[in-house]
Design a protein around this motif. Structure first.
Motif, PDB file in Angstrom:
ATOM      1  N   LEU A 417       0.827  -1.205   0.000  1.00  0.00           N
ATOM      2  CA  LEU A 417       0.000   0.000   0.000  1.00  0.00           C
ATOM      3  C   LEU A 417       0.863   1.257   0.000  1.00  0.00           C
ATOM      4  N   ARG A 418       1.997   1.195   0.673  1.00  0.00           N
ATOM      5  CA  ARG A 418       2.915   2.338   0.644  1.00  0.00           C
ATOM      6  C   ARG A 418       3.468   2.543  -0.759  1.00  0.00           C
ATOM      7  N   ASP A 419       3.793   1.445  -1.444  1.00  0.00           N
ATOM      8  CA  ASP A 419       4.317   1.541  -2.801  1.00  0.00           C
ATOM      9  C   ASP A 419       3.257   2.062  -3.774  1.00  0.00           C
ATOM     10  N   LEU A 420       1.991   1.731  -3.508  1.00  0.00           N
ATOM     11  CA  LEU A 420       0.895   2.192  -4.367  1.00  0.00           C
ATOM     12  C   LEU A 420       0.467   3.622  -4.048  1.00  0.00           C
ATOM     13  N   GLY A 421       0.988   4.168  -2.958  1.00  0.00           N
ATOM     14  CA  GLY A 421       0.668   5.549  -2.608  1.00  0.00           C
ATOM     15  C   GLY A 421      -0.490   5.709  -1.664  1.00  0.00           C
ATOM     16  N   PHE A 422      -1.016   4.611  -1.114  1.00  0.00           N
ATOM     17  CA  PHE A 422      -2.142   4.706  -0.188  1.00  0.00           C
ATOM     18  C   PHE A 422      -1.685   4.981   1.241  1.00  0.00           C
TER      19      PHE A 422
END
Length: 447
Positions: A417-422
């Motif tokens: 989720l951090r990599d996806l920007g969430f």
């Protein structure tokens, strides 16, 4: 027999275990196949789609596992076990499972020590007892000796003569037949229902199942005897086994078989066998369970900053002006709380080969286009976390591929989720620290 492992049963019977990988194959030699093919239970599993078989040359055969893990005892000395593709995934994903996730089949399975899955067996037992009681419990006629001024049965001349000799000529002695439900079968069922109350102190049982067991025990209260109230549990378990073997009624034999398991404090958990057989086997679809585990982990990590749902809630048409038969139905639709376009994800419980299949990418891009999403991802089970950015497709959506270790799923989902920007780096770290603190506190409470 290289493909067959062997272990020693507690009854000193050597039991062979055939390990079939989930969605994999296992070749059996001619002698092995002859042994397996003689089992009617094995063919029952094939008919139910648990696994399939392909005949090979030279009398050999190839067993093919489907999407299930589980095991069944197909003969006294033979167990077929479907094991997970990713080592350790079953133990990890069981934490996200519920009773409804298990596909329970009415075929024999190996016994194990008392474990969490006893709740499923108890649920089946209580349900079977309810059906048995609704159809009418087993009964017998007892002859009761009675005395009265009105004869309501067969006259007992000898006892009546004695009464008259005592000057009680207004009375008569007679025998009357009365329906009695206090049979060995009903007493055994009541013993098992009462034992559920004790098991509930050791293993968490659903409140509804426990309430139903108590109500059924009240219905069988006319079978309360000293044997039921104070008899040894081990003897009641042996009595249940004897009754199950002696009856020709399959439904009643099933109930008594389950009763013997409950009374013996045994289960059918995925652990060390203790010998013997249960009347049930379970099989678990790890594909659907992995998808649910990822979705729940995303939901927990996002907390109040976003939401996640399945595509079933609002599936847009793929051909808006032509047909409503084809709709986009991705596994995950992730949205920020502050609106914006969604992020579409598909969960693939497949062995990672280094590159996603073209069909998986095509399907993901169609889903993303139908939702007008500009971000999409695929999630695979893996031995360690990894991420691959495939870039932006011609449809306008970027595609990322992630490997998630099911043994530390919450941590890897937060990284995804951090990599996806969430999630920001701070949010992901805060979530992981909070989770570790919760686990640490839980362990301290258990100790």
């Amino acid at each position: 027999m290289a493909s067959i492992a062997r272990f020693q049963d507690v009854m000193t019977l050597a039991v062979s275990v055939i390990h079939v990988p989930e969605r994999g194959t296992l070749d059996l030699q001619s002698a092995e196949w002859q042994k397996v093919s003689r089992s009617a239970i094995f063919w029952n599993l094939v008919d139910r789609g648990i696994l399939s078989v392909e005949q090979l040359r030279g009398g050999r055969a190839r067993l093919k596992g489907n999407c299930y893990v589980g095991r069944s005892r197909v003969a006294d000395d033979l167990v077929i076990e479907m094991h997970e593709k990713v080592p350790g995934s079953l133990a990890a994903l069981l934490n996200f499972s519920a009773g409804t996730d298990f596909r329970i089949e009415h075929v024999p399975g190996p016994k194990s020590d008392l474990g969490p899955l006893i709740a499923i067996l108890i649920e089946h037992f209580v349900g079977a007892v309810r059906l048995y009681a609704s159809r009418g419990r087993q009964f017998q006629y007892d002859r009761i000796k009675m005395t009265g001024s009105l004869i309501g049965g067969r006259l007992d001349v000898t006892r009546t003569t004695k009464l008259w000799a005592q000057g009680l000529r207004h009375l008569a002695a007679f025998e009357k037949n009365e329906v009695a439900f206090n049979t060995p079968v009903n007493r055994t069922i009541l013993s098992a229902l009462r034992e559920i109350e004790r098991i509930a102190r050791l293993v968490a049982l659903p409140p509804q199942t426990l309430a139903q067991a108590r109500s059924m025990a009240m219905l069988f209260s006319d079978c309360r005897t000293a044997e039921v109230l104070f008899g040894a549990r081990s003897e009641a378990a042996r009595q249940a086994e004897r009754l199950a073997a002696s009856t020709s009624d399959k439904a009643l034999s099933d109930i008594l078989g389950l009763a013997s398991i409950v009374l013996a404090h045994e289960s059918f958990d995925y652990g060390q066998n203790v010998g013997g057989t249960t009347p049930r086997s379970w099989f678990l679809n790890l594909e659907t369970l992995f998808e649910r585990a990822v979705r729940r982990s995303i939901e927990s990590a996002l907390a109040n900053s976003g939401q996640v749902a399945t595509g079933r809630r609002a599936s847009p048409r793929i051909f808006p002006t032509v047909s409503a038969a084809f709709r986009a139905n991705p596994d995950l639709v992730v949205r920020q709380k502050s609106a914006g376009r969604p992020c579409i994800g598909d969960v693939k419980y497949k062995q990672w080969s280094g590159s996603p299949a073209a069909s998986d990418i095509y399907q993901l891009l169609v889903h993303s286009s139908a939702y007008e999403a500009d971000r999409s991802f695929l999630a695979f089970p893996a031995d360690d976390f990894f991420s691959h950015d495939l870039g932006e497709a011609v449809t306008g959506a970027s595609v990322s591929v992630y490997g998630l270790d099911v043994r530390r799923l919450e941590q890897d989902v937060s990284l995804m989720l951090r990599d996806l920007g969430f999630l920001s780096r701070q949010q992901a770290a805060s979530y992981e620290q909070g989770r570790l603190a919760f686990v640490s506190h839980s362990n301290e409470v258990e100790v």
